[in-house]
Design a protein around this motif. Structure first.
Motif, short mmCIF file in Angstrom:
data_model
loop_
_atom_site.label_atom_id
_atom_site.label_comp_id
_atom_site.label_asym_id
_atom_site.label_seq_id
_atom_site.Cartn_x
_atom_site.Cartn_y
_atom_site.Cartn_z
N ASN A 254 0.92 -1.10 -0.04
CA ASN A 254 0.08 0.05 -0.11
C ASN A 254 0.82 1.46 0.02
N SER A 257 2.04 2.20 -3.37
CA SER A 257 0.79 2.25 -4.22
C SER A 257 0.49 3.82 -4.09
N GLU A 262 -1.70 5.80 -6.50
CA GLU A 262 -2.74 4.62 -6.63
C GLU A 262 -3.54 4.29 -5.57
N GLN A 263 -4.74 3.67 -5.65
CA GLN A 263 -5.52 3.34 -4.36
C GLN A 263 -4.70 2.12 -3.71
#
Length: 499
Positions: A254, A257, A262-263
């Protein structure tokens, strides 16, 4: 004619003056010796694409997307555009300003106003029949003004704005360097956690085999239940480590990301397959300390800040001198529209305006002292930035070198621990050694393997920190503005100024 020529020449000569101090680039006072060997030579400079030394195609692919996708880099790019717009505002003062206007008025004067003064000039009969009719007035004109930059005050403003543009550009480069380093750190730590998961699974398999061996010996009546319970506890201890490692794996995915805008979980499919920690090369060319002043964007930004502060002194000094402004107005004025464009409707005013500051309550002097203090502060900031950069490089090099030595010792420890476990299992199977010896050997192997994996990760992390300290990762790699239409809403127009 001679007087006019002399006055024009004097004006042009004054226009070439620039009050205030000229900026001289500061000496970073860094030694001309090699970081690595202490030899007086120029080794190869750091590769701008330093992440390629890890020879990891996934890391290289992620790094190539940072400039276009990272939101911090995009923010810095928009700020660079803003600084260039501000520079344009400052530079506009060097040129004349012109405004065109057109006006139409229909006016009716009051009989009881100024027109009532005409009553004394009229006879009683004329006063009774006196009427004021409304009138039309048409006006078209052109206004122009130009402040002569006799003392260079405006040019100092432009100089300061240029320095601020350079500072914003280097701050964007600093955002790139930081984002690339953070990306590499998160990626290496992700691979490190995946390696820890693999080690835990490998040791879990070993401990399960040992548990089966103990159970077989218990069934044969050779061992008691204590050894079985101890072996089972060791298995569960290793199992308990895996969920926390899986959580760290998700967090690093994450984090990567987020760095790419990004999500959460967007890179899961791309990074789910475990890979080894990117290994560091045996030798890294790092250059010489004096190169930091040209390579590290924070040092360059601090120098630009000092330049802007120096130019600000010139602006403050220029406020003490008279300002000369050329003004002109030309237009046509008429009460009838059909007569507006006739030569007889022409009117104009032309002339200079000279403003000399006499008393401002100490504002000008205080402003000048403020600018001088800001220059001193910027000089101190520059010196601190250079020293901090030097310290970061030296500390990163020491950490990288010593961690490599530690990793070598840990590799040897793992080999010895593996051999010790094999011998302990054989002796236990033969009934020569007790199970406590096997259990200790298992724990020693697990701990040594985990420390070796952590050290391998730290070696690569220290190398990333070294590359960041050296300021690598922006020189020739990325465009000057984000591409691919990924700017935040409302910033698209501003980005067009970043060329």
């Amino acid at each position: 004619m001679w007087r006019t020529t002399a006055a024009l020449a004097a004006t042009l000569a004054l226009a070439g003056c620039m009050v205030g101090p000229d900026f001289v680039p500061p000496d970073p006072q860094l030694p001309e010796i090699s970081f690595a060997e202490g030899e007086r030579h120029m080794p190869s400079p750091t590769d701008p694409q330093w992440w390629s030394v890890f020879r990891d195609p996934v890391l290289t692919g992620l790094a190539s997307r940072v400039a276009a996708s990272n939101l911090d880099v995009q923010t810095a790019t928009v700020r660079l555009a803003e600084s260039r717009f501000q520079r344009g505002v400052a530079a506009a003062a060097q040129f004349p300003s012109m405004n065109a206007d057109a006006k139409y008025d229909r006016e009716l004067y009051s009989k009881n106003g100024i027109a009532s003064l005409l009553g004394g000039l009229l006879t009683p009969a004329q006063q009774s029949s006196f009427k004021i009719a409304p009138i039309n007035e048409y006006n078209v004109g052109l206004d122009a003004s130009w402040e002569l930059d006799l003392w260079g005050r405006v040019r100092r403003q432009v100089e300061a704005a240029d320095a601020q543009v350079a500072q914003a550009a280097d701050q964007r480069r600093a955002a790139l360097v930081s984002s690339l380093a953070e990306l590499a750190r998160d990626y290496i730590q992700l691979r490190g956690v995946q390696t820890q998961i693999r080690i835990a699974n490998d040791n879990l398999k070993i401990d399960r085999d040992v548990l089966e061996l103990v159970r077989e010996r218990q069934q044969k009546g050779v061992q008691n239940g204590l050894d079985v319970e101890s072996a089972a506890a060791q298995v569960e201890s290793i199992r308990a480590q895996i969920p926390a490692l899986r959580q760290q794996e998700v967090e690093y995915v994450n984090a990567l990301s987020l760095l790419l805008g990004e999500q959460p979980g967007a890179l899961k499919a791309e990074l789910a397959r475990a890979k080894a920690v990117p290994s560091a090369p045996p030798r890294v060319p790092v250059g010489i300390p004096s190169e930091l002043a040209r390579r590290r964007p924070d040092i360059r930004a601090a120098e630009a800040q000092l330049h802007a502060a120096t130019a600000g002194i010139g602006v403050a000094v220029g406020d003490f001198y008279p300002s000369v402004q050329l003004n002109g107005t030309v237009g046509f004025d008429s009460l009838e529209l059909k007569d507006l464009w006739k030569a007889s409707s022409l009117q104009y005013t032309v002339g200079p305006t000279v403003t000399l500051p006499i008393f401002a309550g100490g504002r000008l002097k205080s402003t000048l002292e403020l600018r001088k203090a800001q220059q001193i502060e910027a000089a101190i900031t520059y010196r601190k930035t250079v020293l901090q950069a030097w310290h970061e490089v030296v500390n990163a090099m020491v950490a990288y070198r010593l961690e490599r030595q530690r990793r070598g010792r840990l590799q040897a420890q793992v080999e010895h621990a593996r051999q010790a476990l094999s011998l302990a299992r054989d002796r236990y199977r033969d009934g020569v050694a007790d199970f406590l010896t096997v259990l200790d050997a298992e724990r020693t192997l697990l701990e040594a393997s985990q420390q070796q994996a952590t050290s391998t990760t730290n070696v690569s992390l220290d190398l990333v920190q070294l590359f960041k300290a050296l300021g690598g990762g922006w020189e020739t790699t990325f465009p000057d503005r984000p591409v691919g239409g990924k700017l935040v809403a409302g910033a698209q127009d501003a980005s067009q100024a970043v060329q």
